[in-house]
Design an enzyme around this catalytic site. Structure first.
Site, mmCIF file in Angstrom:
data_model
loop_
_atom_site.group_PDB
_atom_site.id
_atom_site.type_symbol
_atom_site.label_atom_id
_atom_site.label_comp_id
_atom_site.label_asym_id
_atom_site.label_seq_id
_atom_site.Cartn_x
_atom_site.Cartn_y
_atom_site.Cartn_z
ATOM 1 N N ASP A 4 -6.327 -0.880 22.545
ATOM 2 C CA ASP A 4 -6.383 0.416 21.999
ATOM 3 C C ASP A 4 -6.304 1.830 23.050
ATOM 4 O OD1 ASP A 4 -6.873 -0.316 19.422
ATOM 5 O OD2 ASP A 4 -8.939 0.198 19.500
ATOM 6 N N ASP A 48 11.933 -12.943 -1.431
ATOM 7 C CA ASP A 48 11.439 -12.509 0.159
ATOM 8 C C ASP A 48 12.797 -11.923 0.687
ATOM 9 O OD1 ASP A 48 11.299 -13.198 3.116
ATOM 10 O OD2 ASP A 48 9.598 -14.336 2.164
ATOM 11 N N ASN A 76 7.679 -10.146 -1.501
ATOM 12 C CA ASN A 76 6.891 -11.920 -1.941
ATOM 13 C C ASN A 76 5.564 -11.971 -2.164
ATOM 14 O OD1 ASN A 76 5.928 -11.211 0.532
ATOM 15 N ND2 ASN A 76 7.339 -12.593 1.709
ATOM 16 N N TYR A 121 0.761 -1.203 0.151
ATOM 17 C CA TYR A 121 -0.018 0.028 0.158
ATOM 18 C C TYR A 121 0.794 1.290 -0.153
ATOM 19 C CZ TYR A 121 -3.213 3.527 2.344
ATOM 20 O OH TYR A 121 -3.866 4.512 2.570
ATOM 21 N N SER A 159 6.641 3.252 13.336
ATOM 22 C CA SER A 159 5.102 3.374 13.581
ATOM 23 C C SER A 159 4.927 4.161 14.723
ATOM 24 C CB SER A 159 4.337 2.063 13.604
ATOM 25 O OG SER A 159 3.224 2.214 13.995
ATOM 26 N N LYS A 166 8.980 -3.470 15.497
ATOM 27 C CA LYS A 166 9.386 -2.158 15.085
ATOM 28 C C LYS A 166 10.042 -1.473 16.117
ATOM 29 C CE LYS A 166 6.686 -1.892 11.451
ATOM 30 N NZ LYS A 166 7.460 -2.099 10.370
ATOM 31 N N TYR A 210 3.572 -7.156 17.095
ATOM 32 C CA TYR A 210 3.938 -6.150 15.815
ATOM 33 C C TYR A 210 4.647 -5.077 16.521
ATOM 34 C CZ TYR A 210 3.254 -2.803 12.481
ATOM 35 O OH TYR A 210 3.371 -1.542 11.629
HETATM 36 P P1 NAD Z 1 1.392 -3.625 3.099
HETATM 37 O O1 NAD Z 1 1.105 -5.095 3.685
HETATM 38 O O2 NAD Z 1 0.547 -3.219 1.991
HETATM 39 O O3 NAD Z 1 3.052 -3.804 2.487
HETATM 40 C C1 NAD Z 1 4.234 -4.651 3.223
HETATM 41 C C2 NAD Z 1 4.490 -5.276 1.731
HETATM 42 O O4 NAD Z 1 5.465 -6.182 2.312
HETATM 43 C C3 NAD Z 1 3.492 -6.360 1.208
HETATM 44 O O5 NAD Z 1 3.386 -6.027 -0.143
HETATM 45 C C4 NAD Z 1 3.889 -7.697 1.452
HETATM 46 O O6 NAD Z 1 3.690 -8.643 0.628
HETATM 47 C C5 NAD Z 1 5.596 -7.269 1.655
HETATM 48 N N1 NAD Z 1 6.239 -8.280 2.456
HETATM 49 C C6 NAD Z 1 6.020 -8.624 3.721
HETATM 50 N N2 NAD Z 1 6.799 -9.456 4.221
HETATM 51 C C7 NAD Z 1 7.939 -9.529 3.079
HETATM 52 C C8 NAD Z 1 9.178 -10.296 3.099
HETATM 53 N N3 NAD Z 1 9.816 -11.234 4.083
HETATM 54 N N4 NAD Z 1 9.731 -10.284 1.809
HETATM 55 C C9 NAD Z 1 9.375 -9.501 0.852
HETATM 56 N N5 NAD Z 1 8.255 -8.919 1.016
HETATM 57 C C10 NAD Z 1 7.394 -8.934 2.151
HETATM 58 O O7 NAD Z 1 1.536 -2.418 4.050
HETATM 59 P P2 NAD Z 1 1.694 -1.163 4.235
HETATM 60 O O8 NAD Z 1 0.431 -0.476 4.837
HETATM 61 O O9 NAD Z 1 2.222 -0.487 3.124
HETATM 62 O O10 NAD Z 1 3.033 -0.921 5.302
HETATM 63 C C11 NAD Z 1 4.400 -0.868 5.020
HETATM 64 C C12 NAD Z 1 5.132 -0.736 6.217
HETATM 65 O O11 NAD Z 1 4.705 0.437 6.883
HETATM 66 C C13 NAD Z 1 5.180 -1.865 7.068
HETATM 67 O O12 NAD Z 1 6.389 -2.007 7.307
HETATM 68 C C14 NAD Z 1 4.119 -1.477 8.043
HETATM 69 O O13 NAD Z 1 4.585 -2.196 9.215
HETATM 70 C C15 NAD Z 1 4.684 0.064 8.049
HETATM 71 N N6 NAD Z 1 3.489 0.899 8.718
HETATM 72 C C16 NAD Z 1 2.264 0.681 8.328
HETATM 73 C C17 NAD Z 1 1.113 1.386 8.950
HETATM 74 C C18 NAD Z 1 -0.009 1.293 8.431
HETATM 75 O O14 NAD Z 1 -1.029 1.828 9.157
HETATM 76 N N7 NAD Z 1 -0.379 0.884 6.993
HETATM 77 C C19 NAD Z 1 1.609 2.421 9.880
HETATM 78 C C20 NAD Z 1 2.878 2.395 10.399
HETATM 79 C C21 NAD Z 1 3.783 1.652 9.739
HETATM 80 N N1 UFG Z 2 -11.696 1.494 15.068
HETATM 81 C C1 UFG Z 2 -13.113 1.440 15.286
HETATM 82 N N2 UFG Z 2 -13.500 0.402 14.465
HETATM 83 C C2 UFG Z 2 -12.659 -0.348 13.437
HETATM 84 C C3 UFG Z 2 -11.486 -0.177 13.563
HETATM 85 C C4 UFG Z 2 -11.045 0.821 13.901
HETATM 86 O O1 UFG Z 2 -13.868 1.960 15.953
HETATM 87 O O2 UFG Z 2 -13.553 -1.161 12.824
HETATM 88 C C5 UFG Z 2 -11.070 2.516 16.080
HETATM 89 C C6 UFG Z 2 -10.136 2.140 16.866
HETATM 90 O O3 UFG Z 2 -10.666 1.828 18.111
HETATM 91 C C7 UFG Z 2 -9.186 3.351 17.115
HETATM 92 C C8 UFG Z 2 -9.328 4.121 15.540
HETATM 93 O O4 UFG Z 2 -10.371 3.493 14.870
HETATM 94 O O5 UFG Z 2 -9.689 4.302 17.844
HETATM 95 C C9 UFG Z 2 -8.298 3.818 14.609
HETATM 96 O O6 UFG Z 2 -8.039 2.402 14.558
HETATM 97 P P1 UFG Z 2 -6.813 1.599 13.557
HETATM 98 O O7 UFG Z 2 -7.081 0.273 13.743
HETATM 99 O O8 UFG Z 2 -7.344 2.257 11.967
HETATM 100 O O9 UFG Z 2 -5.419 2.321 13.838
HETATM 101 P P2 UFG Z 2 -4.793 2.128 15.011
HETATM 102 O O10 UFG Z 2 -4.507 3.500 15.498
HETATM 103 O O11 UFG Z 2 -5.227 1.257 16.006
HETATM 104 O O12 UFG Z 2 -3.495 1.556 14.539
HETATM 105 C C10 UFG Z 2 -2.916 1.503 13.442
HETATM 106 C C11 UFG Z 2 -2.205 0.577 12.811
HETATM 107 C C12 UFG Z 2 -0.837 0.396 13.715
HETATM 108 C C13 UFG Z 2 -0.004 1.455 13.721
HETATM 109 C C14 UFG Z 2 -0.750 2.429 14.173
HETATM 110 C C15 UFG Z 2 0.003 3.858 14.179
HETATM 111 O O13 UFG Z 2 -3.085 -0.700 13.012
HETATM 112 O O14 UFG Z 2 -0.037 -0.908 13.339
HETATM 113 O O15 UFG Z 2 -1.962 2.715 13.315
HETATM 114 O O16 UFG Z 2 0.491 3.798 12.812
HETATM 115 F F1 UFG Z 2 0.952 1.092 14.700
#
Ligand code: NAD
Ligand code: UFG
Length: 338
Positions: A294, A58, A32, A11, A124, A152, A148
């Site tokens: 949460d 990978d 992967n 994403y 994160s 990080k 998770y």
């Molecule tokens: P995502 O799952 O869309 O992207 C991660 C990608 O990594 C995927 O395409 C997956 O197939 C690939 N992947 C996972 N393990 C792998 C491996 N061993 N080798 C090769 N590819 C691998 O997630 P995203 O939301 O785009 O997140 C990207 C990064 O940002 C992640 O590290 C995630 O922890 C971090 N992050 C995301 C959020 C969020 O809310 N989306 C918030 C904070 C941090």
């Molecule tokens: N929430 C709902 N209903 C849902 C999902 C979430 O009410 O179906 C609420 C949660 O309680 C929270 C808010 O919406 O108050 C946001 O929740 P998210 O799950 O969207 O996001 P979080 O803040 O819990 O966590 C996300 C990622 C984590 C990351 C964090 C900060 O899941 O991995 O953002 O980047 F670490």
């Protein structure tokens, strides 16, 4: 400059690849495809008219990484690859430690052996745990509440130790708050497997008619409307933050850490009401129990990123919801590769 993007079909990576290509960088990607589809890479190529050199594989496979570094002349790595589902990480923690932590160790070893020592790492806001106050600055105490988050924090600590041992590394640790939204073309966006865990992907699927009712996890938090408050950031703003981080690495900054957020908090009900404006319909929701783990409120102080990177988030919550809805309504079942 040529950038290796790990997790390059995901994403945040797909939006970052698009901005990198538009800014004139060459992009090499490895993924992967455990949580993504090749389709996202192809759509970025179509949108930009430029090629991504894609390697399906990978990051735990060191020989494969070494081959990529030998074939491509990589200047810097943006390391997105990782598993990210909090609930799943509690159920199968070893998979998370292996994939995220061991995967990062393998990547760092391959980088070192290939003389590539510029890294942007996806951390994160989860590393702040339940912050004592808001907005959160980078020097707040760190703590985590689930495996998770621990991956990080462990990686951040590892990167610190690595840099202490060898100051020729340049590392930008980016702590994302809550990325949402999609590219305004509606061609790329977030495509979670199954029922989404996160709020906005769930709301998007209700708006697109794929799911029935939004569950609001608790309305008894100590917040103005009782629902949880987060710092939602448009994924394109986040992507642009990575370009700024790459520009920073070129100046040999050593190890630097930045919050990437907007500095503004929105509640769950704010999000639902903003999304209703974007999709022009009422969205059914019901209040359910709090989700374990949460916190009430989290939002960023991102002034360090503004001062040192010249970056700030510019896209509004309205734009985040509009772009999310455009992507979801045009692609109600995502990329359709799963
Ligand atoms: P995502 O799952 O869309 O992207 C991660 C990608 O990594 C995927 O395409 C997956 O197939 C690939 N992947 C996972 N393990 C792998 C491996 N061993 N080798 C090769 N590819 C691998 O997630 P995203 O939301 O785009 O997140 C990207 C990064 O940002 C992640 O590290 C995630 O922890 C971090 N992050 C995301 C959020 C969020 O809310 N989306 C918030 C904070 C941090
Ligand atoms: N929430 C709902 N209903 C849902 C999902 C979430 O009410 O179906 C609420 C949660 O309680 C929270 C808010 O919406 O108050 C946001 O929740 P998210 O799950 O969207 O996001 P979080 O803040 O819990 O966590 C996300 C990622 C984590 C990351 C964090 C900060 O899941 O991995 O953002 O980047 F670490």
């Amino acid at each position: 400059m040529k950038i290796l993007v790990t997790g390059g079909a995901g994403y945040i990576a797909s939006h970052t690849n698009l901005e990198l290509l538009n800014a004139g960088y060459e992009v090499v990607a490895i993924d992967n495809l455990s949580n993504s589809c090749m389709e996202s890479v192809q759509r970025v190529e179509k949108l930009t008219g430029k090629k991504i050199q894609f390697y399906e594989g990978d990051i735990l496979d060191k020989e494969y990484l070494l081959r990529i570094f030998a074939i491509e002349k990589i200047d810097a790595v943006i390391h997105f690859a990782g598993l990210k589902a909090v609930g799943e990480s509690c159920a199968i923690p070893l998979k998370y430690f292996n994939n995220n932590v061991s995967g990062t160790i393998t990547l760092l070893e391959a980088m070192k052996e290939s003389n590539v020592q510029n890294l942007v790492f996806s951390s994160s806001a989860t590393v702040y745990g339940d912050p004592v106050s808001v907005p959160v600055t980078e020097d707040f105490p760190l703590s985590v509440a689930n495996p998770y988050g621990r991956t990080k924090l462990m990686i951040e600590e590892m990167l610190n130790d690595l840099y202490q041992s060898d100051s020729t590394w340049n590392i930008a640790v980016l702590r994302y708050f809550n990325p949402i939204g999609a590219h305004e073309s509606g061609e790329i966006g977030e495509d979670p497997n199954g029922i989404p865990n996160n709020l906005v992907p769930f709301v998007a699927k209700v708006a697109a008619g794929v799911l029935d009712t939004i569950n609001v996890f608790g309305d008894d938090y100590d917040t103005p409307d009782g629902t949880g408050i987060r710092d939602y950031i448009h994924v394109v703003d986040l992507a642009l933050g990575h370009i700024k981080a790459i520009e920073k690495l070129v100046t040999n900054p050593g190890l630097v850490t930045y919050n990437l957020g907007t500095g503004v908090g929105y509640s769950v009900l704010d999000i639902i009401h903003n999304y209703e404006k974007a999709c022009n319909k009422k969205l059914p929701y019901k209040v359910t129990a709090r989700r374990p783990g949460d916190i009430a409120t989290s939002y960023a102080d991102s002034s360090k990123a503004l001062r040192e990177l010249g970056w700030r988030a510019e896209r509004s919550i309205d734009k985040m919801c509009e772009d999310s809805y455009r992507w979801q309504s045009r692609n109600p079942n995502g990329y359709l590769c799963k």
